[in-house]
Write an enzyme that holds these catalytic residues in place. Structure first.
Site, short mmCIF file in Angstrom:
data_model
loop_
_atom_site.label_atom_id
_atom_site.label_comp_id
_atom_site.label_asym_id
_atom_site.label_seq_id
_atom_site.Cartn_x
_atom_site.Cartn_y
_atom_site.Cartn_z
CG PHE A 1 8.24 0.11 7.15
CD1 PHE A 1 8.75 -0.17 5.99
CD2 PHE A 1 8.67 0.65 8.11
CE1 PHE A 1 10.14 -0.31 5.83
CE2 PHE A 1 10.08 0.62 8.02
CZ PHE A 1 10.80 0.24 6.92
CE LYS B 1 9.90 5.04 13.02
NZ LYS B 1 11.28 5.59 12.03
CG ASP C 1 5.13 -1.82 14.44
OD1 ASP C 1 5.53 -0.71 14.77
OD2 ASP C 1 5.47 -2.23 13.30
#
Length: 415
Positions: free
Chosen positions: A154, A268, A239
């Site tokens: 994702f 985040k 990532d």
């Protein structure tokens, strides 16, 4: 406008003008005003402090999800609040025609934390998907178009990031996506080796696949990816949107394999709840995006950058990396030592964990946990994800461990 808390009101039109809770009132308004992209909200939250949040009816919850691994310092952390307040009172936004001191200082600090053997540069964004979108465009600037990504990955929901995402259910409704992306089994170095060739622009991987159920990469996998990409002149994009900024007990999860990627994305936890992301390029990749080739209006604004600096400072000042490792081990060990037949295994690192269940009842367990005062995430039908604030204590972890056997007993009966 004040937010109601722990109150009821009569709703005209319901039998006997029935009494409903504040949560029900706000949920109704939510459904009338917001697009239905997330479904009905589980609760309406009005306040947070540390690792706890309160809903509109006054109920308290231990937040073991941290806003999806975002609230690294918990809620209303004094340093973050004071830093953001002071910065907003000084300089809030200047556009990308100008620079600001927090922007420059945060870029320098991130590069210091990576300590790469080659010089690096930073492009700030507003989110993780935008950081990965920038990485996608960097890959295209190599002159090659093929990108190799992993099944189950994702990377976000913008079109480029979505093209790299290996989850057909969220990809297919928006096809055709940008072409040239192929997906291989995650953790399989031989499959990666077979897919990468001299036409490959980049390989993009997560050290731990968070949205696939917290699946760590096998030992040596990222190092193999580094060797494969270097041999073919391709970029290695790592990532760390979910795993970075201390989530696993290290600043960045990929450093356990002693590699340096060409491109690194984070977001985040970097802002502790203030929207920010970053795409870091090293060596030649640092200069592939030149003036006019990419941009953002809000990325790296002074307030978000100041928040990032405050988060990094608090993690270092309070030795939170050691705490994440210690509390994470305690939590993982505690779940395993329950010896409950519904728990199959516990996986992850630091405070990014998941425990898998013997049946696809994770949504029911998460619902029961919420009713019991704990926020957890059914990341897969048979897996429950925990990504609490990095400030979680052993005592708070024990609150959940003490309640978990009853929650597991309840879902055991649903098999």
């Amino acid at each position: 406008m004040s937010v109601p808390s722990e109150q009821t009101a009569a709703v005209p039109g319901l039998p006997g003008d029935a009494e409903v809770t504040s949560t029900q009132l706000w949920t109704k308004r939510y459904g009338q005003a917001l697009m239905n992209t997330f479904g009905t909200p589980q609760r309406v939250l009005v306040r947070g402090e540390g690792c706890y949040v309160w809903d509109a009816d006054g109920r308290r919850y231990l937040d073991l999800l941290g806003g999806l691994a975002v609230n690294s310092l918990g809620h209303a952390h004094p340093l973050l609040v004071s830093t953001v307040t002071a910065q907003l009172a000084t300089l809030g936004h200047v556009s990308n025609f100008f620079a600001s001191a927090p922007q420059v200082a945060l870029a320098e600090r991130l590069l210091e934390l990576i300590d790469a053997p080659t010089p690096g540069k930073v492009f700030f964004t507003n989110s993780g998907t935008e950081a990965n979108e920038a990485a996608f465009k960097i890959a295209r600037r190599t002159g090659r178009t093929k990108i190799v990504a992993a099944e189950g990955a994702f990377h976000g929901r913008t079109m480029g990031a979505l093209a790299m995402t290996g989850k057909p259910a969220i990809r297919e409704p928006f096809e055709p996506l940008p072409p040239g992306v192929v997906h291989v089994p995650y953790g399989d170095a031989d499959a990666l080796r077979a897919a990468v060739d001299d036409e490959t622009a980049a390989v993009v991987l997560e050290p731990i696949q968070g949205e696939a159920g917290v699946r760590p990469s096998p030992p040596g996998y990222l190092a193999a990816a580094r060797e494969i990409t270097a041999r073919h002149g391709a970029l290695l994009i790592i990532d760390e949107v979910q795993t970075g900024i201390g989530r696993t007990g290290q600043w960045f999860a990929h450093t356990s394999e002693r590699i340096t990627p060409d491109v690194l994305t984070v977001a985040k936890g970097l802002g502790g709840g203030i929207p920010i992301g970053a795409c870091l390029g090293f060596g030649a990749a640092a200069d592939l995006l030149g003036p006019g080739s990419h941009g953002t209006t809000f990325g790296g604004n002074p307030v978000s950058a100041a928040a990032g600096l405050a988060v990094l400072h608090a993690i270092e000042r309070d030795d939170l990396l050691a705490g994440v490792r210690e509390v994470g081990r305690h939590l993982a060990t505690g779940i395993g030592e329950l010896g409950h037949p519904m728990v199959q295994d516990v996986r992850g690192s630091g405070l990014l964990l998941a425990f898998t269940l013997a049946a696809p009842v994770a949504p029911q367990l998460a619902s029961g946990a919420l009713d019991a005062g704990f926020i957890v995430n059914p990341v897969a039908p048979d897996a429950v994800r925990l990504a609490p604030p990095l400030i979680l204590t052993r005592q708070q972890a024990d609150e959940f461990l003490g309640a978990l056997p009853v929650l597991l007993d309840t879902v055991k009966e649903m098999r």
